[in-house]
Design an enzyme around this catalytic site. Structure first.
Site, mmCIF file in Angstrom:
data_model
loop_
_atom_site.group_PDB
_atom_site.id
_atom_site.type_symbol
_atom_site.label_atom_id
_atom_site.label_comp_id
_atom_site.label_asym_id
_atom_site.label_seq_id
_atom_site.Cartn_x
_atom_site.Cartn_y
_atom_site.Cartn_z
ATOM 1 N N ASP B 14 0.879 -1.174 0.000
ATOM 2 C CA ASP B 14 0.000 0.000 0.000
ATOM 3 C C ASP B 14 0.914 1.221 0.000
ATOM 4 O OD1 ASP B 14 -2.245 1.702 0.308
ATOM 5 O OD2 ASP B 14 -2.022 1.697 2.482
ATOM 6 N N SER B 15 0.342 2.390 -0.280
ATOM 7 C CA SER B 15 1.130 3.617 -0.198
ATOM 8 C C SER B 15 1.474 3.963 1.247
ATOM 9 C CB SER B 15 0.356 4.769 -0.833
ATOM 10 O OG SER B 15 -0.895 4.919 -0.194
ATOM 11 N N TYR B 46 -0.440 8.256 -2.886
ATOM 12 C CA TYR B 46 -0.452 7.934 -4.314
ATOM 13 C C TYR B 46 -1.604 8.660 -5.033
ATOM 14 C CZ TYR B 46 2.869 3.936 -4.002
ATOM 15 O OH TYR B 46 3.972 3.129 -3.841
ATOM 16 N N GLY B 47 -2.662 8.949 -4.299
ATOM 17 C CA GLY B 47 -3.908 9.425 -4.905
ATOM 18 C C GLY B 47 -3.786 10.725 -5.674
ATOM 19 N N CYS B 77 -4.179 -1.014 -2.041
ATOM 20 C CA CYS B 77 -4.215 0.435 -2.230
ATOM 21 C C CYS B 77 -5.173 0.702 -3.384
ATOM 22 C CB CYS B 77 -2.805 0.922 -2.566
ATOM 23 S SG CYS B 77 -2.715 2.611 -3.169
ATOM 24 N N ASN B 78 -6.173 1.534 -3.141
ATOM 25 C CA ASN B 78 -7.167 1.787 -4.179
ATOM 26 C C ASN B 78 -6.549 2.416 -5.421
ATOM 27 O OD1 ASN B 78 -10.124 1.282 -3.287
ATOM 28 N ND2 ASN B 78 -9.035 1.968 -1.472
ATOM 29 N N THR B 79 -5.671 3.397 -5.214
ATOM 30 C CA THR B 79 -5.078 4.099 -6.355
ATOM 31 C C THR B 79 -4.258 3.139 -7.201
ATOM 32 O OG1 THR B 79 -4.968 6.087 -5.006
ATOM 33 C CG2 THR B 79 -3.630 6.055 -7.003
ATOM 34 N N GLU B 157 -6.562 8.199 10.749
ATOM 35 C CA GLU B 157 -5.128 8.292 11.070
ATOM 36 C C GLU B 157 -4.897 8.898 12.451
ATOM 37 O OE1 GLU B 157 -2.422 9.523 8.073
ATOM 38 O OE2 GLU B 157 -3.091 7.870 6.808
ATOM 39 N N CYS B 193 -12.261 2.704 0.569
ATOM 40 C CA CYS B 193 -10.957 3.236 0.991
ATOM 41 C C CYS B 193 -10.458 2.340 2.099
ATOM 42 C CB CYS B 193 -11.096 4.673 1.492
ATOM 43 S SG CYS B 193 -9.592 5.325 2.274
ATOM 44 N N THR B 194 -9.187 1.992 2.054
ATOM 45 C CA THR B 194 -8.645 1.065 3.054
ATOM 46 C C THR B 194 -8.659 1.646 4.463
ATOM 47 O OG1 THR B 194 -6.433 1.851 2.540
ATOM 48 C CG2 THR B 194 -7.172 -0.140 1.409
ATOM 49 N N HIS B 195 -8.785 2.986 4.573
ATOM 50 C CA HIS B 195 -8.847 3.584 5.905
ATOM 51 C C HIS B 195 -10.204 3.379 6.582
ATOM 52 C CE1 HIS B 195 -5.185 5.593 4.750
ATOM 53 N NE2 HIS B 195 -5.140 6.324 5.830
#
Lengths: 278, 278
Positions: B14-15, B46-47, B77-79, B157, B193-195
């Site tokens: 992931d980023s 990355y987005g 990572c979605n992006t 975060e 989104c992974t978050h």
């Protein structure tokens, strides 16, 4: 007599759009001046990058602005101000170069009676400690509380600048500093991030009324004006017809315009933004 | 008989730390497997970067993991999932490579009765439109509402994962989708989104009870398990003694450990994280 000399513009750069609060304050303080603003949007954020990388980026931003004939440079980015001023001054020894940290630190020490000072900023700015060092250099016995307020950045970029959610978030960050019974509270709060001035009303609303708020955009603008007044011909002797704005960004004109409008306080159009490659 | 063969690890990148929600779901779904996680923290996000740059970064991340002998790659990572799967599969034609978007889209179409589907993600994911395209490819007549929820990332975060502030923010983003009288509401919400899985409880609390929530971390983990089961020797024939974890990041072990612990749901120690240079 230099009465016909047209004044060169002042260059301003930031990693993105946050520095537009500084530009807004500069334009309010010096309405007859022309400015060139560069937002390095392709490479933001600077706050998570190494000092060495930020110095390199800052020199590249300065080079673009110097090539366009600026007569002063404002580093409207906390991270770049903390790491790059020395390198920039070595490269451009004759150019007045002003960052955002020193003016905010000076204003805080001047405003504080108790020398108990709180600083809020991004995680990078707070952990880097530049405000804390600048304040201690000015007043060695200052008591400093520093808190990262990461959500303030996201809320400002989202345009959520007032109302109950913003005030709830502000209380969660600030009450431990100002509403704690266990220690004397600071009497001064430094907004140590260029994003925060757009939240100033909501932050003010949750602070005890006696706390003084130092807006580093306003203090930087005042410092730039003083610095130029001290070294230049009086404004009345210079032709300043047609103060101009030039907008540069390294990526994303649409987002720059949309989010930038929040920080600038007026509508920016994507087509007015020139994309430059660094 | 291959009874003594030790199974190679599964690589996940992931980023940053968001992909740890995917790793957490993978470990829960496949507790006997070993994993190597790489967070490209030096170059996040990355987005905001171009597709070309993200493809280059993804290939570099994959190369690090392939060099460590992985037998499958999860792009958490979605992006990177949106831009890089094709390039990764061309470079590593024999490696099973699974992204996070297709499993979420499939789960959403399967879960939705009305085929009115809402997707939330970062600004980059929503504007890039990868979920919307994946859902429409599966069900051309689907009605899709997509909303960027930037503050969810900052709250996750910060570790603000529940309580009144999080729910107020969730209402501000989601009420226009689900509590509007002017249109039929979606019956399914994709956490794109992974978050966002760490906020699932607060998001659930503000959704109408009949809305189904699709957690793309859980659906990705299920897809990885299915994919490996279909192509590999039955687990019972392989020695899996001592499932191991390897943590890699490109910068900032302290922050990776602190913020990563929120996403992983268990304590990560800075000294367990190896910093690699890409």
């Amino acid at each position: 007599l230099n009465a016909a000399v047209k004044r060169a513009p002042i260059g301003v750069f930031d990693s993105g759009v946050g520095g537009l609060t500084v530009l807004r304050a500069l334009r309010a303080a010096m309405p007859d001046e022309s400015f060139i603003y560069l937002g390095d949007t392709a490479r933001l954020p600077y706050g998570t990058k190494s000092d060495q990388t930020v110095v390199r980026y800052s020199l590249q931003c300065a080079a673009v602005l110097v090539a366009r004939g600026i007569r002063a440079l404002v580093v409207a980015c906390n991270t770049a101000s903390a790491s790059s001023l020395q390198a920039l001054r070595l490269h451009y020894p004759d150019l007045p170069i002003i960052g955002v940290i020193q003016p905010g630190a000076e204003a805080a020490v001047a405003a504080s009676t108790s020398k108990r000072i709180a600083v809020i900023g991004t995680e990078g700015t707070i952990q880097g400690g530049a405000y804390q060092r600048a304040i201690r250099t000015l007043h060695g016995a200052a008591s400093i509380e520093a808190v990262a307020c990461s959500l303030f950045v996201a809320m400002a970029e989202e345009g959520w600048t007032e109302g109950p959610i913003v005030e709830s978030v502000a209380r969660r960050y600030l009450d431990p500093l100002f509403a704690s019974a266990s220690q004397p509270a600071p009497d001064t709060l430094v907004l140590g991030c260029t994003h925060f001035p757009v939240l100033a009303g909501a932050i003010r609303a949750v602070l005890p009324p006696q706390v003084r708020m130092v807006d580093s955009a306003l203090t930087t603008a005042a410092a730039v004006r003083l610095r130029l007044q001290a070294s230049e011909t009086a404004a009345s002797e210079i032709s300043n017809t047609g103060a101009a704005m030039t907008w540069l960004a390294t990526d994303g004109a649409a987002r720059f315009a949309r989010v930038g409008s929040i920080f600038l306080g007026e509508t920016l159009l994507p087509q007015s933004i020139e994309i430059v490659d660094l």
